[in-house]
Write an enzyme that holds these catalytic residues in place. Structure first.
Site, PDB file in Angstrom:
ATOM      1  N   HIS A 128       0.877  -1.180   0.000  1.00 52.94           N
ATOM      2  CA  HIS A 128       0.000   0.000   0.000  1.00 52.94           C
ATOM      3  C   HIS A 128       0.910   1.224   0.000  1.00 52.94           C
ATOM      4  CE1 HIS A 128       1.054   0.238   4.224  1.00 52.94           C
ATOM      5  NE2 HIS A 128       0.562  -0.982   4.434  1.00 52.94           N
ATOM      6  N   HIS A 174       4.045   1.286   2.149  1.00 58.51           N
ATOM      7  CA  HIS A 174       5.210   0.560   1.615  1.00 58.51           C
ATOM      8  C   HIS A 174       5.876   1.382   0.506  1.00 58.51           C
ATOM      9  CE1 HIS A 174       2.688  -3.034   2.963  1.00 58.51           C
ATOM     10  NE2 HIS A 174       3.784  -3.102   3.689  1.00 58.51           N
ATOM     11  N   GLN A 206       6.045 -14.620  13.614  1.00 56.91           N
ATOM     12  CA  GLN A 206       5.652 -13.417  14.359  1.00 56.91           C
ATOM     13  C   GLN A 206       4.140 -13.352  14.585  1.00 56.91           C
ATOM     14  OE1 GLN A 206       7.308 -10.661  11.211  1.00 56.91           O
ATOM     15  NE2 GLN A 206       5.529  -9.424  11.702  1.00 56.91           N
ATOM     16  N   GLN A 245       8.028  -1.814  16.884  1.00 59.27           N
ATOM     17  CA  GLN A 245       8.906  -2.617  16.012  1.00 59.27           C
ATOM     18  C   GLN A 245      10.201  -1.850  15.726  1.00 59.27           C
ATOM     19  OE1 GLN A 245       7.538  -5.095  12.645  1.00 59.27           O
ATOM     20  NE2 GLN A 245       8.149  -3.402  11.354  1.00 59.27           N
ATOM     21  N   MET A 299      -2.290   3.724   7.138  1.00 57.53           N
ATOM     22  CA  MET A 299      -2.302   2.655   6.128  1.00 57.53           C
ATOM     23  C   MET A 299      -1.761   1.368   6.729  1.00 57.53           C
ATOM     24  SD  MET A 299      -2.797   3.625   2.759  1.00 57.53           S
ATOM     25  CE  MET A 299      -3.185   5.182   1.999  1.00 57.53           C
ATOM     26  N   SER A 300      -2.431   0.274   6.420  1.00 54.25           N
ATOM     27  CA  SER A 300      -1.986  -1.044   6.878  1.00 54.25           C
ATOM     28  C   SER A 300      -2.586  -2.075   5.931  1.00 54.25           C
ATOM     29  CB  SER A 300      -2.507  -1.290   8.303  1.00 54.25           C
ATOM     30  OG  SER A 300      -2.479  -2.668   8.599  1.00 54.25           O
TER      31      SER A 300
HETATM   32  O1  PAF Z   1       6.499  -4.582   9.399  1.00 49.40           O
HETATM   33  C1  PAF Z   1       6.434  -5.672   8.798  1.00 49.40           C
HETATM   34  O2  PAF Z   1       5.870  -5.770   7.716  1.00 49.40           O
HETATM   35  C2  PAF Z   1       7.074  -6.885   9.425  1.00 49.40           C
HETATM   36  O3  PAF Z   1       6.903  -6.927  10.805  1.00 49.40           O
HETATM   37  C3  PAF Z   1       8.554  -7.076   9.047  1.00 49.40           C
HETATM   38  C4  PAF Z   1       9.415  -5.945   9.582  1.00 49.40           C
HETATM   39  C5  PAF Z   1       8.691  -7.140   7.538  1.00 49.40           C
HETATM   40  C6  PAF Z   1       9.074  -8.385   9.624  1.00 49.40           C
HETATM   41  O4  PAF Z   1       8.358  -9.474   9.154  1.00 49.40           O
END
Ligand code: PAF
Length: 305
Positions: free
Chosen positions: A50, A53, A77, A169, A200-201
């Site tokens: 999106h 990114h 994760q 993160q 955005m997600s």
């Molecule tokens: O933010 C993300 O999309 C994920 O947590 C990452 C940093 C790619 C690790 O899988």
């Protein structure tokens, strides 16, 4: 475009851009690294691109001579009851988008390439991973730190790009990079928002129209906190109370936490005397959303501080 032409474009993009093994990735990046003036940029993602990114890819493209985007939905994760299986994926669309942004290479490995039989080593972040989202997602940041460490080891980027939306993160990865001596600069790009303010997600695709509308209250509550701090409010409890009241007004939004913390170590602060991070997490229907903003103290005393 006919379906045949589409298939040819897809194949062409896959053969030009896509790498699916660590060995091939290392070989291609090593080739790029020896070119004069090479600067290697890495944008780690879980794909389903999106605008957020794209902003990371654009920053990398502007600053690096060779840009790698990884797109891997990292199983370790996700908790057992989380959305690993339903997480949105569309490799061909992602490849086309990455090509449009001038990305040099996209690393999208299968799970068995990343976690080979016998895999048994994790990177375990400490206290910084325990509060905020870590409290309700045990093991999540261990999974993030492990995959990011693996990517850093394979690519050895000069700079890696992350979004401010995932503030915890970012803090975990910065801590890890310092503690484990990764020779990489961590660049954090601003949160990109939908017109109503919602961050955005990839998970926003789960939201119904009504949920999306109500979810924007997170942005409004964060903005109110920012404004309050800028106007001289220093009381964390008053800011949090105000935010909780606003968020509580949207019946589809179930608040998980609202916290005000030190932006580096994520320890709670009692008053907004210096820059602080206000972070929220909430469930909107079946979707878990997070967001945050920096609070900068203002008001009459700020200039003396
Ligand atoms: O933010 C993300 O999309 C994920 O947590 C990452 C940093 C790619 C690790 O899988």
């Amino acid at each position: 475009m006919s379906s045949n032409e589409n298939a040819v474009t897809r194949l062409d993009l896959r053969s030009r851009l896509l790498v699916s093994t660590a060995g091939e990735l290392r070989r291609r990046v090593d080739e790029a690294r020896i070119r004069p003036g090479a600067v290697i940029g890495l944008v780690p993602t879980m794909g389903f691109f999106h605008e957020g990114h794209l902003s990371l890819m654009r920053a990398a493209r502007a600053e690096c001579s060779y840009v790698i985007v990884s797109a891997f939905v990292n199983p370790i994760q996700f908790g057992a009851t989380e959305d690993f299986n339903t997480y949105p994926r569309d490799l061909d669309r992602d490849l086309a988008v990455a090509a449009g942004e001038g990305v040099d290479l996209m690393f999208a490995p299968p799970e068995h390439e990343v976690y080979q039989p016998g895999f048994d080593t994790m990177v375990v972040p400490g206290k910084i991973s325990e509060g905020l989202c870590g409290a309700s997602r045990p093991g999540h940041f261990r999974g993030v730190a492990t995959i990011v460490a693996k990517l850093f080891n394979i690519v050895k980027p000069d700079t890696a790009y992350f979004g401010q939306k995932d503030a915890q993160q970012v803090a975990v990865i910065r801590r890890m990079a310092t503690d484990l001596n990764f020779d990489v600069a961590i660049r954090v790009c601003p949160t990109v928002r939908e017109p109503g303010g919602l961050a955005m997600s990839s998970r926003n695709t789960y939201l119904s129209d009504e949920e999306r509308e109500q979810a924007a209250v997170l942005f409004r509550a964060l903005s109110a906190a920012k404004e309050a701090a800028a106007s001289g409010e220093t009381s964390v409890s008053r800011i949090r109370r105000k935010m909780k009241k606003m968020i509580g007004g949207e019946y589809l939004v179930d608040l998980e936490y609202v916290k005000i913390v030190n932006p580096v170590d994520l320890e709670p602060v009692e008053e907004v005397a210096t820059e602080a991070l206000v972070a929220v997490a909430a469930r909107v229907g079946r979707t878990r959303l997070i967001d945050n903003m920096m609070l900068t103290p203002g008001g009459p005393d700020a200039a003396d501080a």
